[in-house]
Design a protein around this motif. Sequence first.
Motif, PDB file in Angstrom:
ATOM      1  N   MET A  18       4.279 -10.448   9.263  1.00  0.00           N
ATOM      2  CA  MET A  18       4.177 -11.025   7.895  1.00  0.00           C
ATOM      3  C   MET A  18       3.262 -10.067   7.087  1.00  0.00           C
ATOM      4  N   ALA A  19       2.522  -9.387   7.448  1.00  0.00           N
ATOM      5  CA  ALA A  19       1.575  -8.488   6.650  1.00  0.00           C
ATOM      6  C   ALA A  19       2.447  -7.437   6.342  1.00  0.00           C
ATOM      7  N   ASP A  20       2.910  -6.886   7.163  1.00  0.00           N
ATOM      8  CA  ASP A  20       3.978  -5.979   6.844  1.00  0.00           C
ATOM      9  C   ASP A  20       4.937  -6.115   5.480  1.00  0.00           C
ATOM     10  N   ILE A  21       5.662  -7.394   5.476  1.00  0.00           N
ATOM     11  CA  ILE A  21       6.471  -7.849   4.519  1.00  0.00           C
ATOM     12  C   ILE A  21       5.759  -8.294   3.227  1.00  0.00           C
ATOM     13  N   GLY A  66       4.413   3.882  13.383  1.00  0.00           N
ATOM     14  CA  GLY A  66       4.350   3.624  11.814  1.00  0.00           C
ATOM     15  C   GLY A  66       4.674   2.235  11.324  1.00  0.00           C
ATOM     16  N   LEU A  67       4.090   1.987  10.141  1.00  0.00           N
ATOM     17  CA  LEU A  67       4.292   0.478   9.697  1.00  0.00           C
ATOM     18  C   LEU A  67       5.878   0.559   9.059  1.00  0.00           C
ATOM     19  N   GLU A  68       6.356   1.505   8.874  1.00  0.00           N
ATOM     20  CA  GLU A  68       7.670   1.417   8.239  1.00  0.00           C
ATOM     21  C   GLU A  68       8.477   0.590   9.328  1.00  0.00           C
ATOM     22  N   CYS A  69       8.241   0.491  10.439  1.00  0.00           N
ATOM     23  CA  CYS A  69       9.101  -0.257  11.491  1.00  0.00           C
ATOM     24  C   CYS A  69       8.637  -1.567  11.434  1.00  0.00           C
ATOM     25  N   CYS A 121      -2.863  -2.826   9.459  1.00  0.00           N
ATOM     26  CA  CYS A 121      -1.684  -3.474   8.697  1.00  0.00           C
ATOM     27  C   CYS A 121      -2.064  -4.720   8.025  1.00  0.00           C
ATOM     28  N   LEU A 122      -3.030  -5.445   8.704  1.00  0.00           N
ATOM     29  CA  LEU A 122      -3.563  -6.691   7.978  1.00  0.00           C
ATOM     30  C   LEU A 122      -4.312  -6.353   6.755  1.00  0.00           C
ATOM     31  N   LEU A 130      19.689 -11.575   5.370  1.00  0.00           N
ATOM     32  CA  LEU A 130      18.708 -11.178   6.621  1.00  0.00           C
ATOM     33  C   LEU A 130      18.526  -9.725   6.862  1.00  0.00           C
ATOM     34  N   GLN A 131      18.856  -9.192   5.783  1.00  0.00           N
ATOM     35  CA  GLN A 131      18.531  -7.549   5.605  1.00  0.00           C
ATOM     36  C   GLN A 131      17.010  -7.436   5.770  1.00  0.00           C
ATOM     37  N   VAL A 132      16.713  -6.409   6.588  1.00  0.00           N
ATOM     38  CA  VAL A 132      15.119  -5.829   6.520  1.00  0.00           C
ATOM     39  C   VAL A 132      14.980  -4.939   5.783  1.00  0.00           C
ATOM     40  N   PRO A 133      13.860  -5.155   4.709  1.00  0.00           N
ATOM     41  CA  PRO A 133      13.431  -4.028   4.011  1.00  0.00           C
ATOM     42  C   PRO A 133      12.935  -2.730   4.716  1.00  0.00           C
ATOM     43  N   THR A 134      13.147  -1.783   4.161  1.00  0.00           N
ATOM     44  CA  THR A 134      12.608  -0.416   4.546  1.00  0.00           C
ATOM     45  C   THR A 134      11.382   0.109   3.778  1.00  0.00           C
TER      46      THR A 134
END
Length: 817
Positions: free
Chosen positions: A604-607, A548-551, A655-656, A530-534
């Motif tokens: 989802m786009a961010d991931i 920012g998109l890093e969040c 982002c998309l 369940l860890q969120v990547p940064t």
Amino acid sequence: MNPEKDFAPLTPNIVRALNDKLYEKRKVAALEIEKSDPGTSHSAQGDQHMAFFWLPWYPLHHIATVTCLLVREFVAQNNTVQIKHVIQTLSQEFALSQHPHSRKGGLIGLAACSIALGKDSGLYLKELIEPVLTCFNDADSRLRYYACEALYNIVKVARGAVLPHFNVLFDGLSKLAADPDPNVKSGSELLDRLLKDIVTESNKFDLVGFIPLLRERIYSNNQYARQFIISWILVLESVPDINLLDYLPEILDGLFQILGDNGKEIRKMCEVVLGEFLKEIKKNPSSVKFAEMANILVIHCQTTDDLIQLTAMCWMREFIQLAGRVMLPYSSGILTAVLPCLAYDDRKKSIKEVANVCNQSLMKLVTPEDDEPDEPKPMAQRLAEPNPDDTPAKQEGTAGGGPDGSCDSSFSSGSSVFTPASTERAPVTLHLDGIVQVLNCHLSDMAIGMMTRIAVLKWLYHLYIKTPRKMFRHTDSLFPILLQTLSDESDEVILKDLEVLAEIASSPAGQTDDPGPLDGPDLRVSHSELQVPTPGRANLLNTPGTKGLECSPSTPTMNSYFYKFMINLLKRFSSERKLLEARGAFIIRQLCLLLNAENIFHSMADILLQEEDLKFASTMVHTLNTILLTSTELFQLRNQLKDLKTLESQNLFCCLYRSWCHNPVTTVSLCFLTQNYRHAYDLIQKFGDLEVTVDFLTEVDKLVQLIECPIFTYLRLQLLDVRNNPYLIKALYGLLMLLPQCSAFQLLSHRLQCVPKPELLQAGDSPPAAPKSQKADSPSIDYAELLQHFEKVQKKHLEARHQRSGRGDHLDRRVVL
């Protein structure tokens, strides 16, 4: 037996007659006694009490009469010593003799003594009854018959005085009821009816002293003994002064055992008894010990016998509705019993319907008040008090989920019934550990029926709605199985599963980075999934203060589990490509209805931007793009992206776009959707640098088909304004040049032939000021940077394809349209 021995006050003639085994000699001896004693004629009182239930031997009748007269004389003289001596002699020397004929004579003599004593027989009942009951175990059926006759006469004379000895009488009768000899059994039934009449008309019956014996005898496997037990329970239940309901927990398990008897008549009698008890429970619910019987019902609700299971389930339904929250501590066991029944077919329709009512009624007992924090208690007090949820779970055995977290739907029928000491405390506290274990266990069982799985998911959703704070302690243990359930064959199961996941992702109670420790060691799982990547990348928007998109994207309706859910959902799609192909669009579309569609696509786009499996990233982007362009659920999101008037919509587009770059054709379609026609034209120009494959051309073919759909009606109408949309027309011609001669080529060619004044296309190099297609109203978007990002991503895809195909060097192919 020595005939010369002195048996005074019994005369020698009586003694010889009682011992004589020959009928004719007994007859002669009796006649001699009658002739030698003129006082041996039958008295009216004697005839009244000697109510033998078979035709007696005439000589023995006279012997009993003589004994009766003898004892009556001692009674008149108040000579208790002689009375006791006569009884003792008849008991020890005759009734308990080694000779069967002496025993028969002794039994008749004891009965005669009782008749002679009349109302005073109560003073000697112990001495009169014990030797008779001993003869109940005699191997000779005729002697057992004599014993039954003798006891009948003793009881008939004593009436209510025998009640202090009721237990020994009942014990003896329960054995005779199962006697193999039909005559003995018939005689015992007459004695049984007499004893029932006495108990019914008396108000001195010792129910408290009788219950332990009843509890013991009720587990008999003999059908006649069971019939005897049931008949007595019916009698006791009918007596107004006897409150058998108070002791129902002691015998309820045995009653359900009898309900499974092979005899139809016994089953019917037991049904009547249970029905009467249930009526009484409905009339007086305040005096019923619901908690003490809950586990008994849980056990029998899981039996394979349809009648027992249906009856127990009906009782459970009434208990839940009448007792209310008193049943909450037993929820784990109840759910273990009820949930499998929900998947029954029409052959067990009645059980299924009652189980469904039980399930719904139990669910209604859970309220938001159950989410209140438990009051802290001193350590000594916590150690001293049993947990009202854990303790029943242990007593329920495997029903409520054992200590190892296992879930078995079977119980041991011989297990002891637990009587909780703290279940009737007010208020009742809901402890979710056992409930969650049971729900988790049923959801993990792939063999469980569809309706049961749906019911489990409804329970989880209900618990997250009513008790979110407590439920989020268990989210980490539930999360993997909820994700796994997305692979279920039933669409309805998936819909309910998505509702639960959506509630987890949007509940305010989940707004925390650490859900907190779980309630038990069995529920702890690793947090690694369940860890969120940064992501470490710069914001595409040049506007200061833009998020920012890093969040991870977040709105007031989302919590920290939302992004974790998106990560794990994509991981599941990546590991199960069949799930993505068969149900991917269905799942995402439903999530867009349940949650914020913008956040779903943004996250989802961010991931996907960090996805290392480029092939999966391309497939996933294509799926998301198809959903975005064609689903009615995303109408508002498409309108939001169409104009890019707000900072939020521009941010979403950027982002998309960065993730859509994994698939060149979807990137162009995104530009068409957002009316970025010049950038679409620039992208198509870059297609010359790409490796054109069959899959690539298929994507272009599908895009042409999509342009003809209602979604792009506005785009086709803009073809009428050639002056303000030159890059739209150029971009479409670019797609046309990419296509081979096929149906899509013909379709797009025909569409472009309808564009008015095609000669105006020549002025495309010097368009009028600020055409709409250049998005002059979106200066914050750095299109040059986006184009560079597209080239970078596509270069990675090219290298990956070459590695998969075994080619080390990739070709720098450039085609300019």
